[in-house]
Design a protein around this motif. Structure first.
Motif, PDB file in Angstrom:
ATOM      1  N   ALA A  50       0.841  -1.201   0.000  1.00 37.79           N
ATOM      2  CA  ALA A  50       0.000   0.000   0.000  1.00 37.79           C
ATOM      3  C   ALA A  50       0.878   1.253   0.000  1.00 37.79           C
ATOM      4  O   ALA A  50       0.651   2.185  -0.791  1.00 37.79           O
ATOM      5  N   VAL A  51       1.889   1.258   0.865  1.00 40.12           N
ATOM      6  CA  VAL A  51       2.781   2.417   0.934  1.00 40.12           C
ATOM      7  C   VAL A  51       3.553   2.562  -0.373  1.00 40.12           C
ATOM      8  O   VAL A  51       3.716   3.677  -0.882  1.00 40.12           O
ATOM      9  N   GLN A  52       3.982   1.449  -0.920  1.00 38.92           N
ATOM     10  CA  GLN A  52       4.731   1.497  -2.172  1.00 38.92           C
ATOM     11  C   GLN A  52       3.870   2.107  -3.275  1.00 38.92           C
ATOM     12  O   GLN A  52       4.341   2.897  -4.092  1.00 38.92           O
ATOM     13  N   LYS A  53       2.572   1.772  -3.271  1.00 39.68           N
ATOM     14  CA  LYS A  53       1.671   2.371  -4.268  1.00 39.68           C
ATOM     15  C   LYS A  53       1.498   3.872  -4.029  1.00 39.68           C
ATOM     16  O   LYS A  53       1.448   4.662  -4.984  1.00 39.68           O
ATOM     17  N   HIS A  54       1.425   4.256  -2.756  1.00 43.88           N
ATOM     18  CA  HIS A  54       1.323   5.688  -2.460  1.00 43.88           C
ATOM     19  C   HIS A  54       2.541   6.430  -2.995  1.00 43.88           C
ATOM     20  O   HIS A  54       2.422   7.500  -3.602  1.00 43.88           O
ATOM     21  N   VAL A  55       3.721   5.842  -2.767  1.00 45.15           N
ATOM     22  CA  VAL A  55       4.947   6.469  -3.256  1.00 45.15           C
ATOM     23  C   VAL A  55       4.910   6.557  -4.781  1.00 45.15           C
ATOM     24  O   VAL A  55       5.316   7.574  -5.367  1.00 45.15           O
ATOM     25  N   ALA A  56       4.395   5.514  -5.427  1.00 45.51           N
ATOM     26  CA  ALA A  56       4.312   5.520  -6.892  1.00 45.51           C
ATOM     27  C   ALA A  56       3.410   6.654  -7.375  1.00 45.51           C
ATOM     28  O   ALA A  56       3.716   7.321  -8.366  1.00 45.51           O
ATOM     29  N   VAL A  57       2.305   6.880  -6.663  1.00 46.57           N
ATOM     30  CA  VAL A  57       1.398   7.974  -7.025  1.00 46.57           C
ATOM     31  C   VAL A  57       2.118   9.319  -6.888  1.00 46.57           C
ATOM     32  O   VAL A  57       2.034  10.174  -7.778  1.00 46.57           O
ATOM     33  N   LEU A  58       2.844   9.476  -5.791  1.00 41.32           N
ATOM     34  CA  LEU A  58       3.589  10.723  -5.574  1.00 41.32           C
ATOM     35  C   LEU A  58       4.663  10.908  -6.630  1.00 41.32           C
ATOM     36  O   LEU A  58       4.935  12.022  -7.073  1.00 41.32           O
ATOM     37  N   GLU A  59       5.258   9.790  -7.037  1.00 42.51           N
ATOM     38  CA  GLU A  59       6.319   9.847  -8.043  1.00 42.51           C
ATOM     39  C   GLU A  59       5.733  10.266  -9.401  1.00 42.51           C
ATOM     40  O   GLU A  59       6.307  11.106 -10.098  1.00 42.51           O
ATOM     41  N   ARG A  60       4.584   9.689  -9.760  1.00 49.12           N
ATOM     42  CA  ARG A  60       3.951  10.039 -11.027  1.00 49.12           C
ATOM     43  C   ARG A  60       3.570  11.518 -11.052  1.00 49.12           C
ATOM     44  O   ARG A  60       3.566  12.154 -12.105  1.00 49.12           O
ATOM     45  N   ALA A  61       3.255  12.070  -9.877  1.00 48.38           N
ATOM     46  CA  ALA A  61       2.899  13.490  -9.789  1.00 48.38           C
ATOM     47  C   ALA A  61       4.143  14.369  -9.659  1.00 48.38           C
ATOM     48  O   ALA A  61       4.036  15.589  -9.562  1.00 48.38           O
ATOM     49  N   HIS A  62       5.319  13.733  -9.648  1.00 44.43           N
ATOM     50  CA  HIS A  62       6.593  14.448  -9.506  1.00 44.43           C
ATOM     51  C   HIS A  62       6.696  15.193  -8.180  1.00 44.43           C
ATOM     52  O   HIS A  62       7.377  16.212  -8.094  1.00 44.43           O
ATOM     53  N   LEU A  63       5.979  14.692  -7.177  1.00 41.76           N
ATOM     54  CA  LEU A  63       6.102  15.302  -5.851  1.00 41.76           C
ATOM     55  C   LEU A  63       7.283  14.707  -5.106  1.00 41.76           C
ATOM     56  O   LEU A  63       7.832  15.322  -4.190  1.00 41.76           O
ATOM     57  N   VAL A  64       7.674  13.497  -5.485  1.00 43.43           N
ATOM     58  CA  VAL A  64       8.884  12.885  -4.924  1.00 43.43           C
ATOM     59  C   VAL A  64       9.692  12.270  -6.066  1.00 43.43           C
ATOM     60  O   VAL A  64       9.170  12.037  -7.162  1.00 43.43           O
ATOM     61  N   VAL A  65      10.943  12.025  -5.797  1.00 45.44           N
ATOM     62  CA  VAL A  65      11.840  11.382  -6.747  1.00 45.44           C
ATOM     63  C   VAL A  65      12.511  10.220  -6.023  1.00 45.44           C
ATOM     64  O   VAL A  65      12.824  10.343  -4.840  1.00 45.44           O
ATOM     65  N   LYS A  66      12.690   9.116  -6.734  1.00 46.49           N
ATOM     66  CA  LYS A  66      13.376   7.987  -6.133  1.00 46.49           C
ATOM     67  C   LYS A  66      14.771   7.879  -6.726  1.00 46.49           C
ATOM     68  O   LYS A  66      14.997   8.183  -7.891  1.00 46.49           O
ATOM     69  N   GLN A  67      15.689   7.426  -5.876  1.00 53.78           N
ATOM     70  CA  GLN A  67      17.083   7.318  -6.282  1.00 53.78           C
ATOM     71  C   GLN A  67      17.624   6.020  -5.705  1.00 53.78           C
ATOM     72  O   GLN A  67      17.575   5.804  -4.496  1.00 53.78           O
ATOM     73  N   ARG A  68      18.097   5.147  -6.575  1.00 53.30           N
ATOM     74  CA  ARG A  68      18.562   3.857  -6.087  1.00 53.30           C
ATOM     75  C   ARG A  68      19.872   4.005  -5.342  1.00 53.30           C
ATOM     76  O   ARG A  68      20.786   4.702  -5.794  1.00 53.30           O
TER      77      ARG A  68
END
Lengths: 116, 116
Positions: A50-68
DNA sequence: CTAACGTGCAACCACATGGTTGTACGTGAG
DNA sequence: CTCACGTACAACCATGTGGTTGCACGTTAG
């Protein structure tokens, strides 16, 4: 400072993403300190997925960025998008004040595909 | 100036309401000039009922207020709510800047019922 | 008074959303 | 090398959303 402009579809995604308290909380967390997806998930009473999906939504909105980083995915906030959303609301307020100087551009962009 | 505070549920409603281009356009319209529900409906390529529902969503979010005038319902913007949303985003940005002076209140309010 | 107008609401449909569990897969620790 | 870890994603379910049409009802124009 370059202020990113939001197209209508992007605006949809940003506000929709912000319309959930869990996601707003995630944004607030990573604004203060970046965190891995798992670290974020530990903070909420719901499944990791569920949290991972929330992060994905935020990422699609460019509100957050992920960095490996190693095997972790570090989430940090994209404050430019938050600023763009804030600026949009400010422009609405200026619209109300009657300062329609150059704001027509905003409206023209926003009205695309809406008006009959 | 009294700045209305948004509780988490209210914030949900405000951002969800703003996550639709038609509704943003309605807000922009009534910010510039109040209009009846029917007048608004005439501006969009959808049924009256659809527009009426959009207005109802905006009203529930307190982004607009309706006022009966004769047999018409005049819609006008509630700029205080727009301002409250803009202020919330500003506070997120300040959170990022590290100005966590008094902002903890905001977070405490926002985190209610979210953290595990 | 009667008819048209402006509005609100219910029923319905297709699709999106927020949650779950389970599976798969790359990466790093030991 | 092996296995646990961190992550992603699919399938599924209940509920919400954005649109439609149709109907009801109060109000005003004529």
């Amino acid at each position: 400072m370059v202020v990113r402009e939001l197209d209508p579809a992007g605006t949809d995604r940003v506000f929709a993403a912000l319309a959930d308290a869990t996601r707003r909380d995630i944004v607030a967390r990573v604004l203060r300190r970046e965190a891995s997806v798992t670290a974020l998930a530990d903070a909420y009473a719901m499944s990791f997925a569920a949290v991972q999906k929330h992060v994905a939504v935020l990422e699609r909105a460019h509100l957050v960025v992920k960095q490996r980083r190693g095997r972790e995915q570090i989430v940090h906030a994209d404050v430019a998008t938050i600023r763009a959303a804030a600026r949009l609301l400010d422009q609405y307020e200026e619209l109300w004040r009657g300062r329609v100087d150059r704001i027509e551009d905003l409206l023209a962009a926003e009205q695309e595909g809406n008006a009959s």
